[in-house]
Scaffold this motif. Structure first.
Motif, PDB file in Angstrom:
ATOM      1  N   ALA A   1      44.155  -1.780 -23.530  1.00  0.00           N
ATOM      2  CA  ALA A   1      45.307  -2.652 -23.723  1.00  0.00           C
ATOM      3  C   ALA A   1      46.601  -1.857 -23.801  1.00  0.00           C
ATOM      4  O   ALA A   1      46.627  -0.698 -24.129  1.00  0.00           O
ATOM      5  N   SER A   2      47.694  -2.555 -23.509  1.00  0.00           N
ATOM      6  CA  SER A   2      49.002  -1.908 -23.508  1.00  0.00           C
ATOM      7  C   SER A   2      49.368  -1.387 -24.877  1.00  0.00           C
ATOM      8  O   SER A   2      49.085  -1.987 -25.885  1.00  0.00           O
TER       9      SER A   2
ATOM     10  N   VAL B   1      41.767   3.531 -19.948  1.00  0.00           N
ATOM     11  CA  VAL B   1      40.326   3.688 -19.762  1.00  0.00           C
ATOM     12  C   VAL B   1      40.107   4.107 -18.320  1.00  0.00           C
ATOM     13  O   VAL B   1      40.229   3.300 -17.400  1.00  0.00           O
ATOM     14  N   LYS B   2      39.815   5.370 -18.092  1.00  0.00           N
ATOM     15  CA  LYS B   2      39.736   5.907 -16.734  1.00  0.00           C
ATOM     16  C   LYS B   2      38.353   5.647 -16.127  1.00  0.00           C
ATOM     17  O   LYS B   2      37.333   5.865 -16.800  1.00  0.00           O
TER      18      LYS B   2
ATOM     19  N   LEU C   1      42.408  16.336 -23.651  1.00  0.00           N
ATOM     20  CA  LEU C   1      43.131  16.786 -22.467  1.00  0.00           C
ATOM     21  C   LEU C   1      43.162  15.752 -21.348  1.00  0.00           C
ATOM     22  O   LEU C   1      44.167  15.639 -20.641  1.00  0.00           O
ATOM     23  N   ILE C   2      42.073  15.005 -21.160  1.00  0.00           N
ATOM     24  CA  ILE C   2      41.960  14.179 -19.946  1.00  0.00           C
ATOM     25  C   ILE C   2      42.118  12.681 -20.183  1.00  0.00           C
ATOM     26  O   ILE C   2      42.289  11.925 -19.219  1.00  0.00           O
ATOM     27  N   ILE C   3      42.059  12.224 -21.428  1.00  0.00           N
ATOM     28  CA  ILE C   3      42.217  10.786 -21.669  1.00  0.00           C
ATOM     29  C   ILE C   3      43.669  10.329 -21.545  1.00  0.00           C
ATOM     30  O   ILE C   3      43.946   9.283 -20.940  1.00  0.00           O
ATOM     31  N   PRO C   4      44.652  11.056 -22.081  1.00  0.00           N
ATOM     32  CA  PRO C   4      46.033  10.537 -22.065  1.00  0.00           C
ATOM     33  C   PRO C   4      46.612  10.419 -20.656  1.00  0.00           C
ATOM     34  O   PRO C   4      46.209  11.139 -19.742  1.00  0.00           O
ATOM     35  N   ARG C   5      47.552   9.499 -20.527  1.00  0.00           N
ATOM     36  CA  ARG C   5      48.361   9.436 -19.317  1.00  0.00           C
ATOM     37  C   ARG C   5      49.515  10.421 -19.512  1.00  0.00           C
ATOM     38  O   ARG C   5      50.255  10.343 -20.473  1.00  0.00           O
ATOM     39  N   SER C   6      49.653  11.366 -18.610  1.00  0.00           N
ATOM     40  CA  SER C   6      50.660  12.412 -18.768  1.00  0.00           C
ATOM     41  C   SER C   6      52.062  11.822 -18.830  1.00  0.00           C
ATOM     42  O   SER C   6      52.391  10.880 -18.121  1.00  0.00           O
TER      43      SER C   6
ATOM     44  N   TYR D   1      40.651  -0.595 -11.910  1.00  0.00           N
ATOM     45  CA  TYR D   1      39.580  -0.095 -12.767  1.00  0.00           C
ATOM     46  C   TYR D   1      38.262  -0.788 -12.449  1.00  0.00           C
ATOM     47  O   TYR D   1      37.220  -0.154 -12.278  1.00  0.00           O
ATOM     48  N   GLU D   2      38.303  -2.110 -12.370  1.00  0.00           N
ATOM     49  CA  GLU D   2      37.062  -2.847 -12.119  1.00  0.00           C
ATOM     50  C   GLU D   2      36.531  -2.575 -10.718  1.00  0.00           C
ATOM     51  O   GLU D   2      35.319  -2.514 -10.503  1.00  0.00           O
TER      52      GLU D   2
END
Length: 504
Positions: free
Chosen positions: A124-125, A137-138, A336-341, A434-435
């Motif tokens: 969610a936002s 959620v990547k 390291l990899i979950i956040p949006r840069s 995503y889906e």
């Protein structure tokens, strides 16, 4: 005569239990290369799934056929890799790759059908003007954990059948095996996704006091510890076959999982001194290894008589420190990899640094692999052997390296075939991307992973109490395993369809 018959039946039951306990024992294990080939079947199956979806939009309509193909690729392929194709996993991978050429010979579909997208609430936002979450959620992480859960569910029952190779079962003391990797991967994945609340707290600018973190961690610990007690009582009460050298007389994996949250919460305090979770991993794993080598701890764990509560459960108690290090290694990668840069977007609000993501994961996969090689190399390193029973430093590094490489593979597939997720300009577009990029089956496994793991354990116990698994044929074995995995998958899909998320 009746007493003699009863005595004979008791002897047979006891004899069969002893056979099961001896059967699950694995003295040598398999090679790291072989384990890599077997587990590479999952990314190859996902590759074929991705080509079908990207080229033909094959899985867009939710029909019985598309669900069956999804199940065959993402569950059936893993089941085959660990049973019928266990000696030739490379052949199975080739058979999965071969249809890709045929798919590309066919004309592409006109385009995906528009539908109302759905994505887990965690995406969610969180305050961005374009509605995009700062902690998205990547897709490749969903695929990774979904595949890991499928392998875990397959192995915990398949190991009781002769069709499942002994070299894949947990090793007695020294060596590597598929199930040794599986239990470590379960903990690593838990750490990876546990980075999300830590990141959310960090981005909010608030620091949670240690006492509050410990209270919060109890919410996750207590249900797992209760499950551990239930499993203990069930195993002892039903006289279920067990291998004491795995965790000890009373300890089990649920206790390991249950004690992790408070220790991890405490480790967060150390980050004011230690620079990162990776450093904490090496500090804990290295200190534990030093104690194993320089004190009598290793001899105590491996050979001490079981005279009191500590010695009875020494494997589970002391291996906990290795699993704690694995959890922290997963948490480090998640940070390291979950956040949006923050540099991910252009002025138009479109575009993500996919190369940065790949380079970050490739770098850490290389670091963990290099450290594993140094710890095990007799020529240039420490010459240590991997031990899941001890959860020693080489085991910690092996698990971290393997999972980092697996995630890297899934990310590469994700970026090549579904770049729309990384260039989505708003939340609606990102949800749909995503889906589109994730298997319905793997999404379901990912969403309720721990609950599905519990169900798989219950079904495994039920099968073992009703079937003499050592005596059935290969055909019967495959029938039981297919029915079992269909039941587990069906339960996961029903929970997902009902929008139910069970958090333990």
């Amino acid at each position: 005569m009746d007493e003699q018959s009863a005595g004979s039946n008791m002897f047979k039951a006891t004899s069969y239990k002893q056979q099961k306990e001896d059967f699950v024992s694995n003295l040598s294990g398999g090679s790291v290369t072989e384990i890599g080939l077997v587990t590479s079947v999952a990314p190859v199956a996902v590759l074929l799934w991705s080509v079908l979806e990207e080229r033909q939009s094959f899985f867009q309509p939710k029909t019985v056929l598309t669900l069956a193909v999804d199940y065959a690729l993402n569950v059936g392929a893993i089941l085959l890799a660990t049973t019928l194709y266990s000696s030739t996993p490379l052949l199975l991978s080739i058979l999965l790759v071969a249809p890709i050429a045929l798919v590309y010979l066919l004309p592409p579909s006109a385009g995906p059908r528009r539908r109302k997208p759905r994505v887990p609430p965690a995406a969610a936002s969180k305050g961005r003007p374009d509605g995009l979450s700062v902690l998205p959620v990547k897709p490749f992480l969903t695929t990774y954990r979904g595949c890991m859960m499928v392998v875990t569910c397959v192995a915990i029952l398949a190991v009781d059948f002769r069709l499942f190779p002994r070299r894949f079962a947990k090793v007695e003391t020294w060596g590597t095996s598929l199930m040794d990797m599986g239990v470590g991967s379960f903990v690593f994945a838990g750490g990876l996704f546990a980075a999300r609340p830590v990141l959310a707290e960090s981005m909010s600018g608030r620091a949670t006091p240690l006492l509050r973190r410990l209270i919060y961690s109890a919410r996750h610990s207590v249900p797992l510890l209760v499950l551990g007690i239930i499993r203990l009582l069930s195993v002892k009460g039903l006289d279920y076959a067990e291998h004491v050298a795995e965790y000890g007389v009373h300890w089990n994996f649920f206790f390991t999982l249950g004690f992790l949250p408070p220790f991890v919460a405490t480790c967060q305090t150390a980050l004011s001194i230690v620079p990162s979770y990776a450093a904490l991993t090496l500090l804990i794993g290295g200190t534990y290894q030093l104690l194993l080598d320089q004190t009598e701890l290793k001899a105590f764990i491996l050979a001490a008589p079981r005279t009191d509560l500590l010695s009875m459960n020494r494997e589970g108690i002391f291996s906990f420190f290795g699993y704690l290090a694995i959890f922290l290694a997963g948490q480090h990668l998640g940070m390291l990899i979950i956040p949006r840069s923050v540099n991910a977007r252009t002025r138009a609000g479109v575009g993500t640094p996919r190369n940065t993501l790949l380079l970050t994961m490739a770098a850490w996969a290389g670091i963990w692999s290099g450290l594993y090689w140094l710890s095990t190399s007799y020529s240039f390193g420490l010459g240590l052997s991997v031990s899941r029973r001890l959860a020693n430093l080489p085991y910690v590094l092996w698990v971290a390296a393997f999972n980092s490489l697996q995630i890297l593979a899934f990310c590469c597939i994700d970026i090549v075939f579904f770049p729309a997720f990384y260039s989505a300009a708003n939340q609606t577009a990102e949800r749909e991307a995503y889906e589109t990029a994730t298997s319905r089956v793997l999404r379901a496994y990912n969403r309720n992973g721990l609950a599905i793991f519990l169900l798989a354990n219950l079904l495994t116990g039920l099968v073992n109490m009703t079937v003499h698994t050592l005596d059935v044929s290969a055909a019967t074995t495959m029938g039981i395993l297919l029915a079992y995995m269909a039941t587990v998958t069906g339960a996961a899909l029903v929970l997902d369809a009902c929008n139910i998320s069970i958090k333990l």
